[in-house]
Write an enzyme that holds these catalytic residues in place. Structure first.
Site, PDB file in Angstrom:
ATOM      1  N   CYS A  86       0.831  -1.201   0.000  1.00 47.52           N
ATOM      2  CA  CYS A  86       0.000   0.000   0.000  1.00 47.52           C
ATOM      3  C   CYS A  86       0.874   1.263   0.000  1.00 47.52           C
ATOM      4  O   CYS A  86       1.516   1.558  -0.995  1.00 47.52           O
ATOM      5  CB  CYS A  86      -0.965  -0.043   1.188  1.00 47.52           C
ATOM      6  SG  CYS A  86      -2.315   1.134   1.043  1.00 47.52           S
ATOM      7  N   HIS A 203      -3.492  -5.487   1.168  1.00 48.38           N
ATOM      8  CA  HIS A 203      -2.758  -5.702   2.425  1.00 48.38           C
ATOM      9  C   HIS A 203      -2.681  -7.182   2.790  1.00 48.38           C
ATOM     10  O   HIS A 203      -3.537  -7.668   3.542  1.00 48.38           O
ATOM     11  CB  HIS A 203      -3.469  -4.967   3.565  1.00 48.38           C
ATOM     12  CG  HIS A 203      -3.280  -3.490   3.547  1.00 48.38           C
ATOM     13  ND1 HIS A 203      -2.202  -2.871   4.150  1.00 48.38           N
ATOM     14  CD2 HIS A 203      -4.021  -2.505   3.002  1.00 48.38           C
ATOM     15  CE1 HIS A 203      -2.297  -1.558   3.983  1.00 48.38           C
ATOM     16  NE2 HIS A 203      -3.379  -1.295   3.289  1.00 48.38           N
ATOM     17  N   GLU A 205      -0.741  -8.550   4.878  1.00 42.47           N
ATOM     18  CA  GLU A 205      -0.478  -8.707   6.320  1.00 42.47           C
ATOM     19  C   GLU A 205      -1.756  -8.617   7.138  1.00 42.47           C
ATOM     20  O   GLU A 205      -1.795  -9.042   8.282  1.00 42.47           O
ATOM     21  CB  GLU A 205       0.551  -7.656   6.780  1.00 42.47           C
ATOM     22  CG  GLU A 205       0.015  -6.275   7.096  1.00 42.47           C
ATOM     23  CD  GLU A 205      -0.401  -5.454   5.878  1.00 42.47           C
ATOM     24  OE1 GLU A 205      -0.435  -5.997   4.747  1.00 42.47           O
ATOM     25  OE2 GLU A 205      -0.730  -4.268   6.056  1.00 42.47           O
TER      26      GLU A 205
END
Lengths: 237, 88
Positions: A86, A203, A205
């Site tokens: 991002c 994302h 994660e």
């Protein structure tokens, strides 16, 4: 192996990445302040999401001049695996470590939702455990993820197979509706020509445990652990 | 010395913000304002011996930071106008 997670003023997904690396994967991970000048022997670098320097001027425009970025550039040039997520992707674009630039989302809306991306390239350190064509359900959360590159650059990026992730619908079709931000060619993530530097807007994660709604993002981190452990994509020191 | 730097998106780059502003103006009853391109404007106060030096420094700042050459271009105006404390 050891992850270095760079913390810029305004990063807000640094701890998510740290959690994924250390708690979910059981690897070493260290948060590194942007004014530091050493990656402290890390085997892979993550530039996390957030709003580095408040996104002032342009996203990533000021972060690229942070002292640690010289080390990140050196590490990337030496072949080390670097992942920009991002805002981290935006920093890599501004730093010229990846080609292109980000524009405001075509809708002008900040998009915060789960999307599907197709993994098109599996010869990067962050996708080598993915079967080609695998769909990942991972969240996006951004206002400026509208990928742009000049026509000849875009042709080169496609020809070199540098588009790693593309927005698709849940059946894997590349449609305009599946594109959350107006990115050219539904591009969600790309790599450099050396294939060791990868940036993506979604994302991974935030999608590393089923409790978070999806664990599809974990494969990016598992891949780089395998890449480093097996000696592929190691930074020459 | 003051340099004004106008940063604009290249003509080939889609400008979602400008398009939205144009649509708002149409809603307000200005159909003759056909298109809007949104940009950025910077005023740099520069200690420079000459307008040429001020322009050179402003261009360097624009190249390195103020504009992203992938999507933006810029234009510089240098004004040798006196700063307030220099007005006699």
């Amino acid at each position: 192996m050891k992850f270095a997670i760079v913390v810029f003023p305004g990063s807000n997904c640094d701890h998510d990445a740290h959690y994924a690396a250390e708690h979910v994967l059981g690897q070493q991970a260290e948060l590194i302040w942007h004014k530091d000048t050493s990656l402290r022997g890390a085997d892979a670098v993550v530039l996390p999401g957030g709003f580095a320097h408040g996104d002032y001027l342009r996203t990533g425009a000021i972060a690229r001049f942070s002292p640690i970025m010289q080390e990140v550039r050196r590490f990337a040039d030496a072949g080390g695996p670097v992942l920009g997520i991002c805002n981290g992707f935006q920093v890599l674009l501004e730093a010229g470590l990846l080609p292109g630039a980000m524009l405001r989302n075509a809708s002008l809306h900040f998009h915060c939702e789960h999307v599907h991306v197709k993994v098109e390239q599996t010869d990067t350190p962050f996708t080598l455990m993915c079967p080609s064509g695998r769909l990942l359900k991972i969240p996006v959360a951004h206002g400026e993820g509208n990928y742009y590159a000049e026509a000849e650059v875009l042709v080169r990026v496609e020809k070199n197979r540098q588009v790693v992730f593309r927005y698709v619908d849940s059946s894997g079709q590349r449609t305009a509706e599946a594109n959350p931000n107006g990115s050219l060619n539904n591009i969600a993530g790309i790599c450099n020509e050396g294939r060791n530097v990868v940036g993506l807007m979604p994302h991974p994660e935030r999608a590393c445990e089923l409790a978070l709604g999806s664990a599809d993002g974990l494969v990016l981190f598992e891949s780089v652990v395998k890449a480093v452990t097996e000696g592929a994509f190691a930074a020459s020191r | 010395m003051r340099a004004r730097v106008f940063v604009t998106l290249k003509p080939s780059v889609f400008d979602p913000q400008g398009t939205t502003v144009a649509e708002a103006l149409h809603t307000l009853g200005y159909p003759s304002i056909r298109d809007v391109r949104q940009g950025k404007y910077f005023e740099l106060e520069i200690d420079a011996a000459s307008a040429e030096e001020a322009r050179r420094l402003a261009a360097e700042a624009a190249d390195r930071l103020l504009a992203n050459p992938v999507i933006e271009s810029y234009r510089i105006e240098v004004e040798a106008a006196a700063r307030p404390e220099m007005v006699r």
